[in-house]
Design an enzyme around this catalytic site. Structure first.
Site, PDB file in Angstrom:
ATOM      1  N   ASN A 152      44.833  35.121  48.054  1.00  0.00           N
ATOM      2  CA  ASN A 152      43.654  35.103  47.207  1.00  0.00           C
ATOM      3  C   ASN A 152      43.000  33.759  47.431  1.00  0.00           C
ATOM      4  O   ASN A 152      43.664  32.743  47.308  1.00  0.00           O
ATOM      5  CB  ASN A 152      44.125  35.159  45.744  1.00  0.00           C
ATOM      6  CG  ASN A 152      43.504  36.292  44.988  1.00  0.00           C
ATOM      7  OD1 ASN A 152      42.759  37.088  45.545  1.00  0.00           O
ATOM      8  ND2 ASN A 152      43.811  36.350  43.715  1.00  0.00           N
ATOM      9  N   HIS A 165      47.965  28.759  50.221  1.00  0.00           N
ATOM     10  CA  HIS A 165      49.180  29.509  49.895  1.00  0.00           C
ATOM     11  C   HIS A 165      48.903  31.009  49.878  1.00  0.00           C
ATOM     12  O   HIS A 165      47.740  31.429  49.879  1.00  0.00           O
ATOM     13  CB  HIS A 165      49.719  29.091  48.516  1.00  0.00           C
ATOM     14  CG  HIS A 165      48.869  29.548  47.378  1.00  0.00           C
ATOM     15  ND1 HIS A 165      47.666  28.953  47.041  1.00  0.00           N
ATOM     16  CD2 HIS A 165      49.019  30.568  46.489  1.00  0.00           C
ATOM     17  CE1 HIS A 165      47.132  29.570  46.000  1.00  0.00           C
ATOM     18  NE2 HIS A 165      47.930  30.560  45.648  1.00  0.00           N
ATOM     19  N   LYS A 313      28.911  40.473  44.496  1.00  0.00           N
ATOM     20  CA  LYS A 313      28.809  41.899  44.164  1.00  0.00           C
ATOM     21  C   LYS A 313      29.833  42.208  43.074  1.00  0.00           C
ATOM     22  O   LYS A 313      30.970  41.755  43.153  1.00  0.00           O
ATOM     23  CB  LYS A 313      29.123  42.747  45.387  1.00  0.00           C
ATOM     24  CG  LYS A 313      29.168  44.219  45.049  1.00  0.00           C
ATOM     25  CD  LYS A 313      29.488  45.082  46.233  1.00  0.00           C
ATOM     26  CE  LYS A 313      29.591  46.543  45.824  1.00  0.00           C
ATOM     27  NZ  LYS A 313      28.305  47.151  45.482  1.00  0.00           N
ATOM     28  N   PHE A 314      29.404  42.963  42.093  1.00  0.00           N
ATOM     29  CA  PHE A 314      30.342  43.383  41.045  1.00  0.00           C
ATOM     30  C   PHE A 314      30.717  44.842  41.280  1.00  0.00           C
ATOM     31  O   PHE A 314      29.862  45.640  41.657  1.00  0.00           O
ATOM     32  CB  PHE A 314      29.702  43.243  39.655  1.00  0.00           C
ATOM     33  CG  PHE A 314      29.571  41.813  39.233  1.00  0.00           C
ATOM     34  CD1 PHE A 314      30.615  41.159  38.601  1.00  0.00           C
ATOM     35  CD2 PHE A 314      28.407  41.104  39.508  1.00  0.00           C
ATOM     36  CE1 PHE A 314      30.498  39.832  38.232  1.00  0.00           C
ATOM     37  CE2 PHE A 314      28.278  39.776  39.151  1.00  0.00           C
ATOM     38  CZ  PHE A 314      29.328  39.141  38.505  1.00  0.00           C
ATOM     39  N   GLU A 319      29.799  52.219  40.392  1.00  0.00           N
ATOM     40  CA  GLU A 319      31.091  52.171  41.098  1.00  0.00           C
ATOM     41  C   GLU A 319      32.242  52.548  40.174  1.00  0.00           C
ATOM     42  O   GLU A 319      33.232  53.115  40.614  1.00  0.00           O
ATOM     43  CB  GLU A 319      31.358  50.784  41.677  1.00  0.00           C
ATOM     44  CG  GLU A 319      30.531  50.431  42.889  1.00  0.00           C
ATOM     45  CD  GLU A 319      29.198  49.816  42.531  1.00  0.00           C
ATOM     46  OE1 GLU A 319      28.958  49.583  41.321  1.00  0.00           O
ATOM     47  OE2 GLU A 319      28.398  49.570  43.438  1.00  0.00           O
TER      48      GLU A 319
HETATM   49  P1  H2U Z   1      47.349  32.321  42.877  1.00  0.00           P
HETATM   50  O1  H2U Z   1      46.468  31.142  42.659  1.00  0.00           O
HETATM   51  O2  H2U Z   1      47.041  33.080  44.118  1.00  0.00           O
HETATM   52  O3  H2U Z   1      47.440  33.152  41.645  1.00  0.00           O
HETATM   53  O4  H2U Z   1      48.853  31.759  43.149  1.00  0.00           O
HETATM   54  C1  H2U Z   1      49.482  30.743  42.464  1.00  0.00           C
HETATM   55  C2  H2U Z   1      50.785  31.291  41.944  1.00  0.00           C
HETATM   56  O5  H2U Z   1      51.681  30.206  41.743  1.00  0.00           O
HETATM   57  C3  H2U Z   1      50.636  31.984  40.597  1.00  0.00           C
HETATM   58  O6  H2U Z   1      51.055  33.327  40.730  1.00  0.00           O
HETATM   59  C4  H2U Z   1      52.451  30.454  40.613  1.00  0.00           C
HETATM   60  C5  H2U Z   1      51.551  31.201  39.674  1.00  0.00           C
HETATM   61  O7  H2U Z   1      52.294  32.058  38.846  1.00  0.00           O
HETATM   62  N1  H2U Z   1      52.931  29.178  40.070  1.00  0.00           N
HETATM   63  C6  H2U Z   1      54.303  28.969  39.905  1.00  0.00           C
HETATM   64  O8  H2U Z   1      55.095  29.833  40.210  1.00  0.00           O
HETATM   65  N2  H2U Z   1      54.722  27.774  39.412  1.00  0.00           N
HETATM   66  C7  H2U Z   1      53.895  26.764  39.008  1.00  0.00           C
HETATM   67  O9  H2U Z   1      54.338  25.732  38.585  1.00  0.00           O
HETATM   68  C8  H2U Z   1      52.436  26.948  39.094  1.00  0.00           C
HETATM   69  C9  H2U Z   1      51.939  28.191  39.720  1.00  0.00           C
END
Ligand code: H2U
Length: 347
Positions: A152, A165, A313-314, A319
């Site tokens: 994401n 990540h 776009k929403f 949709e």
């Molecule tokens: P996203 O930004 O793609 O959601 O990914 C970050 C992920 O990292 C998120 O799912 C995890 C969040 O739960 N996270 C941890 O596991 N530990 C942390 O200390 C911060 C974020």
């Protein structure tokens, strides 16, 4: 009046979902009165002592990340799925059905530096990301039916952290999106004796109009049935069922593709182009060794942007209530992406 796909509204069939998408290309041509602003993006610090994904920092559960120098994988501190969740009771009421949901959720950091993305990463570091994806896939795939590697990017997509990540959610159950694809790929193979996506790729390469990027091993195109304005699909030139089947040449050129193709995305609206992306291939778990010639490994990118770095776009109204619909034609979206340079240019 003769039908013109660049002008006339029409429906297109998505053979992977067994659904239709309404294409209204004439609306994409209407004048845009709004401003197209250039966004000022805040610089991301290389190391933020408060960022839980950076090396040496404390995470939410109190654990300290190692001083990793390449990739680093840990179990999500807020996992949606856990391996030991009890199963819900069985019900004979068709309206109140539940199924167990067991799995595991991992977070994978791509690099110790937060200010990197594919466009400014070394190819050798991208290669290490791919190797780690494969390691995770091999390990988790032995245990789980579905391993979803997904990325994401951007606040707009709900990404909580700018550090490069991805997340890997593995489940004992078959999630809807790949399950529906699985059924459609299988039915096509039974009927036409060919893997749908290889057949599709061959035809798209002949047509050329939706091709965005290609190298020795990979092709990126805007699917004929794409819903998101700049949605793309990444396909291997050689039939490959699962990520674990990738050979050295495919991995090498996948790294190049990730760098060059995502640079095109960033160049399109001169921003850190937001998207959700992920890989789909043949299911794993007990079926890890099972030959599924109807499955072709591929990646999909679902970016929300429509007209500029800020105009999104929403998925709303028609949709949600009737059917997926798009304005800009897939061919025009492909042309716009094809025109972009493969290195990041700040306009
Ligand atoms: P996203 O930004 O793609 O959601 O990914 C970050 C992920 O990292 C998120 O799912 C995890 C969040 O739960 N996270 C941890 O596991 N530990 C942390 O200390 C911060 C974020």
């Amino acid at each position: 009046m003769a039908f013109n796909p660049a002008d006339h509204p029409h429906n297109r069939y998505n053979p992977l979902r067994g659904e239709w998408v309404l294409v209204c290309p004439h609306r994409g041509k209407r004048p845009w009165a709004g401003q197209i602003e250039k966004v000022r993006e805040a610089a991301i610090p290389r190391h933020d002592p408060k960022n839980p994904l950076c090396p040496g920092n404390v995470r939410a559960n109190g654990e300290v990340n190692p001083h990793y120098v390449h990739t680093h994988v840990f179990t999500n501190d807020f996992p949606a799925l856990m391996p030991d969740t009890p199963a819900p009771p069985e019900s004979d009421d068709p309206l109140f059905q539940m199924q167990p949901a067991r799995g595991t959720c991992k977070v994978m950091c791509y690099h110790p530096h937060s200010d990197l993305h594919y466009a400014n990463m070394e190819l050798s570091d991208i290669h290490l990301v791919i190797e780690e994806w494969l390691r995770q896939y091999q390990e988790l795939g032995r245990k789980f039916l579905w391993v979803q590697i997904m990325e994401n990017r951007g606040d707009m997509m709900g990404c909580s952290n700018p550090h490069p990540h991805c997340q890997i959610w593995s489940s004992e159950f078959f999630p809807n999106e790949p399950r529906i694809k699985h059924e459609n790929l299988k039915a096509y193979h039974e009927k036409y004796k060919k893997p749908l996506l290889q057949d599709y790729l061959e035809k798209e390469l002949n047509r050329g109009e939706r091709i965005v990027y290609q190298n020795k091993e990979w092709v990126v195109l805007v699917p004929f049935w794409a819903f998101w304005p700049f949605e793309t699909m990444v396909l291997p030139r050689r039939q490959t069922q699962r990520m674990s089947d990738l050979d050295e040449e495919q991995k090498k050129h996948l790294a190049v593709m990730l760098k060059e193709f995502t640079s095109k995305y960033d160049n399109l609206f001169d921003c850190a182009f937001p998207y959700s992306m992920g890989f789909h291939g043949a299911p794993t778990g007990e079926q890890f060794e099972v030959d599924m010639p109807f499955w072709t490994l591929h990646a999909v990118y679902y970016p929300p942007l429509l007209r500029s770095a800020t105009v999104k776009k929403f998925k709303a109204a028609y949709e949600l209530l009737a059917q997926d619909q798009r304005d800009i034609s897939p061919e025009l979206a492909a042309l716009r992406l094809r025109e972009q340079p493969t290195t990041r240019i700040t306009k």
